[in-house]
Enzyme design. Structure first.
Site, short mmCIF file in Angstrom:
data_model
loop_
_atom_site.label_atom_id
_atom_site.label_comp_id
_atom_site.label_asym_id
_atom_site.label_seq_id
_atom_site.Cartn_x
_atom_site.Cartn_y
_atom_site.Cartn_z
N ASP A 8 2.86 -4.03 8.06
CA ASP A 8 1.61 -3.33 7.84
C ASP A 8 0.49 -4.35 8.07
OD1 ASP A 8 -0.73 -2.26 6.82
OD2 ASP A 8 0.12 -1.63 4.91
N LYS A 54 -11.01 -0.59 10.12
CA LYS A 54 -11.14 -1.79 9.29
C LYS A 54 -11.55 -3.01 10.12
CE LYS A 54 -7.62 -0.19 5.99
NZ LYS A 54 -8.49 0.13 4.84
N GLN A 98 -4.72 -5.03 6.99
CA GLN A 98 -5.66 -5.97 6.40
C GLN A 98 -5.65 -7.34 7.08
OE1 GLN A 98 -7.91 -5.18 4.22
NE2 GLN A 98 -7.17 -3.15 3.64
N HIS A 134 0.86 -1.19 0.00
CA HIS A 134 0.00 0.00 0.00
C HIS A 134 0.90 1.24 0.00
CE1 HIS A 134 -2.83 2.97 1.71
NE2 HIS A 134 -3.81 2.16 1.36
N CYS A 180 -4.76 2.44 -3.80
CA CYS A 180 -3.54 2.95 -3.15
C CYS A 180 -2.39 1.96 -3.33
CB CYS A 180 -3.77 3.25 -1.68
SG CYS A 180 -4.94 4.57 -1.39
#
Length: 409
Positions: free
Chosen positions: A198, A224, A201, A121, A364
């Site tokens: 990261d 999220k 997700q 991302h 993104c």
């Protein structure tokens, strides 16, 4: 786990869009919020709205207890060893920028390497681009395999003793790929590098254990994972955080302020300058309670089931190209696709006319779009409240879209 029962907790899902029942398939962008989270925010603002850490009055004490209680919930949720390692931020982007700006600036110099991947991302690309320019370090990309996965062999060939930072997303927001973070962290550490993850997700969908992953930093967002917007978390190993300098200065994060010199509070507060995101943290705590009541293992199993069903059903649509692994066990509940001769934005527009919400664009992830040799894609993403019946509606909508544009042209 019964998604139809869970849907009762999400008020926004019980509406029509363009005269059709809402089918929300955009949870990778932001998830919907259960009434338990909404009520937690309402309770704070109605009942004990106050600043934290500063006052000794009753409302201030209640707010501080709730805020720090949320930090403990986060600690347990990701299995950090101490609340000192849990820093509240505005989101994943802020958390990754903090690592790049604070740790990166202090520990990188000319000749050093930062290793990331083509699937990242923008929030896990641009901060490293900027720090590389400022420090003279070089940015390296690990090659992806044909299905978009990262092989450990490629990782070993890319990471060298000159590598100081490896930063990889846990789950791709485009390909749905679940990356082998634990094994990648081992490769990074064997070469003397740190591992940054990261987790935007992955944290909403998988059971995360930062100690088992042995990552040095881990970032994720509340919105999220059925929590509020504007709140996120940076986990960092205490040994790193203690040596790092804050990047925001002002109230809350100070110990002593003189005319020409100041000192900082201890962890984690030295990284939380200004009035913190109190309501957001409390809402995130309520979101964690909700997810743990459902069970992260149940959520993961449900999404794998949905992904497998979606891959099977969507592959029957003529002219569809699905990106990422074909094996549902290698991916989370994200299916990104294109339909021949139909622009992704047109796909999303036609679906929206039937009340089906999907994402279209570059997500993104422009370097990944270039790697895939496309300008944009459409994406359907699933969560604990989605059903196989909704996937059936998606497939019917895709067939309708294909037929419509075939007749037009």
């Amino acid at each position: 786990m019964n998604p139809n029962e869970l849907r009762k907790h999400f008020p926004i899902l019980h509406q029509e869009v363009n005269g059709q029942p809402l089918v929300y398939l955009d949870s990778a962008a932001t998830s919907q919020k259960p009434v338990e989270v909404i009520e937690a925010l309402d309770k704070y603002y109605r009942g004990y709205n106050s600043n934290v850490h500063r006052g000794v009055h009753t409302l201030g004490t209640r707010a501080t207890d709730a805020y720090e209680g949320a930090r403990e919930k986060v600690r347990k949720f990701i299995n950090a060893s101490s609340t000192e390692e849990v820093i509240f931020t505005r989101g994943t982007t802020t958390a990754l920028n903090t690592v790049a700006r604070s740790y990166g600036s202090a520990n990188l110099s000319e000749g050093d390497e930062i290793v990331i991947s083509h699937m990242e991302h923008h929030s896990n690309i641009i901060p490293w681009q900027q720090i590389a320019k400022e420090t003279g370090a070089s940015l390296k990309y690990v090659d992806l395999q044909e299905d978009g996965t990262i092989s450990l062999e490629a990782m070993r060939n890319t990471v060298t003793p000159n590598t100081k930072i490896v930063s990889i997303m846990h789950v791709s927001n485009v390909l749905g790929v679940i990356n082998p973070i634990k094994e990648i962290a081992k490769i990074a550490h064997e070469n003397g590098a740190i591992m940054v993850v990261d987790g935007a997700q992955s944290t909403p969908h998988l059971k995360v254990d930062v100690q088992d992953l042995d990552c040095d930093f881990f970032a994720f967002s509340g919105h999220k994972m059925v929590g509020p917007t504007g709140i996120g978390v940076l986990y960092g190993k205490k040994e790193h955080l203690e040596k790092m300098e804050p990047i925001e200065f002002g109230g809350e994060m100070i110990d002593f302020v003189g005319l020409y010199e100041s000192t900082w509070k201890e962890l984690p507060w030295k990284f939380e300058g200004g009035t913190p995101i109190i309501a957001g943290a409390i809402g995130l705590g309520a979101a964690i309670d909700f997810l743990e009541n459902v069970g992260m293992e149940n959520i993961e199993a449900h999404e794998h089931k949905l992904a497998a069903y979606a891959l099977e059903r969507m592959s029957t649509v003529e002219g569809i190209r699905i990106f990422g692994p074909k094996n549902a066990n290698q991916r989370a509940g994200v299916i990104t696709f294109n339909i021949d001769d139909v622009h992704p934005h047109d796909v999303a527009t036609v679906l929206d006319a039937d009340g089906i919400a999907v994402r279209a664009g570059h997500h993104c992830a422009q370097p990944l779009m270039k790697w895939l040799n496309v300008s944009a894609t459409a994406r359907a993403s699933f969560y604990l409240y989605n059903t196989e019946e909704e996937i059936d509606k998606l497939v019917a909508g895709l067939v309708k879209t294909k037929e419509y544009f075939s007749n037009v042209f």
